[in-house]
Every structure is written in C-alpha cells, then in structure tokens.
Design an enzyme around this catalytic site. Structure first.
Site, PDB file in Angstrom:
ATOM      1  N   VAL A  62      42.647 -44.313  32.082  1.00 55.86           N
ATOM      2  CA  VAL A  62      41.778 -43.545  31.187  1.00 55.86           C
ATOM      3  C   VAL A  62      40.533 -43.111  31.954  1.00 55.86           C
ATOM      4  O   VAL A  62      39.916 -43.912  32.662  1.00 55.86           O
ATOM      5  CB  VAL A  62      41.353 -44.424  29.980  1.00 55.86           C
ATOM      6  CG1 VAL A  62      40.411 -43.669  29.060  1.00 55.86           C
ATOM      7  CG2 VAL A  62      42.574 -44.919  29.226  1.00 55.86           C
ATOM      8  N   CYS A  63      40.177 -41.836  31.811  1.00 52.95           N
ATOM      9  CA  CYS A  63      38.926 -41.321  32.368  1.00 52.95           C
ATOM     10  C   CYS A  63      38.169 -40.635  31.234  1.00 52.95           C
ATOM     11  O   CYS A  63      38.368 -40.956  30.075  1.00 52.95           O
ATOM     12  CB  CYS A  63      39.199 -40.380  33.550  1.00 52.95           C
ATOM     13  SG  CYS A  63      40.059 -38.867  33.074  1.00 52.95           S
ATOM     14  N   TYR A  64      37.299 -39.698  31.556  1.00 53.74           N
ATOM     15  CA  TYR A  64      36.519 -39.016  30.524  1.00 53.74           C
ATOM     16  C   TYR A  64      37.374 -38.080  29.674  1.00 53.74           C
ATOM     17  O   TYR A  64      37.369 -38.139  28.460  1.00 53.74           O
ATOM     18  CB  TYR A  64      35.363 -38.216  31.145  1.00 53.74           C
ATOM     19  CG  TYR A  64      34.343 -39.079  31.817  1.00 53.74           C
ATOM     20  CD1 TYR A  64      33.338 -39.692  31.074  1.00 53.74           C
ATOM     21  CD2 TYR A  64      34.383 -39.304  33.183  1.00 53.74           C
ATOM     22  CE1 TYR A  64      32.401 -40.495  31.694  1.00 53.74           C
ATOM     23  CE2 TYR A  64      33.450 -40.108  33.802  1.00 53.74           C
ATOM     24  CZ  TYR A  64      32.461 -40.704  33.049  1.00 53.74           C
ATOM     25  OH  TYR A  64      31.534 -41.513  33.656  1.00 53.74           O
ATOM     26  N   GLY A  66      40.817 -36.946  30.784  1.00 57.58           N
ATOM     27  CA  GLY A  66      42.217 -36.901  31.174  1.00 57.58           C
ATOM     28  C   GLY A  66      42.507 -36.092  32.421  1.00 57.58           C
ATOM     29  O   GLY A  66      43.655 -35.764  32.691  1.00 57.58           O
ATOM     30  N   PHE A  91      39.042 -40.695  27.400  1.00 61.80           N
ATOM     31  CA  PHE A  91      38.277 -41.512  26.459  1.00 61.80           C
ATOM     32  C   PHE A  91      37.670 -40.666  25.345  1.00 61.80           C
ATOM     33  O   PHE A  91      37.541 -41.129  24.206  1.00 61.80           O
ATOM     34  CB  PHE A  91      37.182 -42.293  27.191  1.00 61.80           C
ATOM     35  CG  PHE A  91      36.367 -43.141  26.259  1.00 61.80           C
ATOM     36  CD1 PHE A  91      36.906 -44.289  25.712  1.00 61.80           C
ATOM     37  CD2 PHE A  91      35.088 -42.776  25.906  1.00 61.80           C
ATOM     38  CE1 PHE A  91      36.169 -45.072  24.829  1.00 61.80           C
ATOM     39  CE2 PHE A  91      34.341 -43.550  25.026  1.00 61.80           C
ATOM     40  CZ  PHE A  91      34.888 -44.703  24.483  1.00 61.80           C
TER      41      PHE A  91
END
Length: 105
Positions: A62-64, A66, A91
């Site tokens: 998971v990042c900011y 995708g 996220f």
C-alpha cells in the site's frame, strides 16, 4: 520472475487477515493513519521483512495512491514471495471507504 497483481480495496477489506499488508508511505503519514493490519515497511526494515515474512502468505503493498506500490510490489515479488499485490487506489482509496487507525502522538 514473479509478477505482482492488482487488488482492490474491497478485496483486501473483505479478507484482510489473509494478507500481510505493508504500507510504504513515509513514517509520519503512517503514524497519522493506516490500515489496522498494516505494518510500516521502509528501507530500514525491508531486508528483515524479506528474511522473516512467510513467502507463502500473500503480501499487499500500500502506498498513497497505488502508483509507487507497483514498483515495490514488483521488487518484493522478485524476492520469492508466492503472491504479491499492489492495492489499487492506495491508502487514499482505503481512507475514503474503510476504517483507519491513527497512532497516538
């Protein structure tokens, strides 16, 4: 070489305990809010994660939004993990539809 796959927020939410969820955002963003099952993954603990995490357990990165999670997921997939996913929307998509845990300051 193993390839990562994409996974939706809803798919992760429906069965979060089935995944090892790693959040690659910066430490402050993680502290301000993260998925309850997520662990923070950074350059400082990456080698330990690769050495200790079960290779048979599916991993969701998971990042900011995708985007950067795709590159990280590809790298993790190349380390021998059976299933690696990049969560579409990151996220921010999770925050808009699911519960978020905040760390106490």
């Amino acid at each position: 070489m193993s390839e990562f796959k994409h996974i939706s927020v809803q798919e992760v939410a429906d069965n979060a305990s089935a995944y090892t969820i790693v959040d690659i955002r910066d430490p402050q963003s993680f502290a301000n809010g993260h998925m309850s099952e997520a662990m923070h993954l950074s350059n400082q603990n990456l080698a330990e994660f690769i050495a200790r995490a079960p290779k048979t357990q599916p991993v969701v990165v998971v990042c900011y939004h995708g985007i950067s999670s795709q590159q990280a997921a590809q790298m993790i997939a190349g380390q021998g993990f059976a299933e690696v996913y990049s969560m579409d929307g990151g996220f921010e998509a999770w925050r808009s539809s699911q519960a978020v845990v905040t760390s106490a300051s």
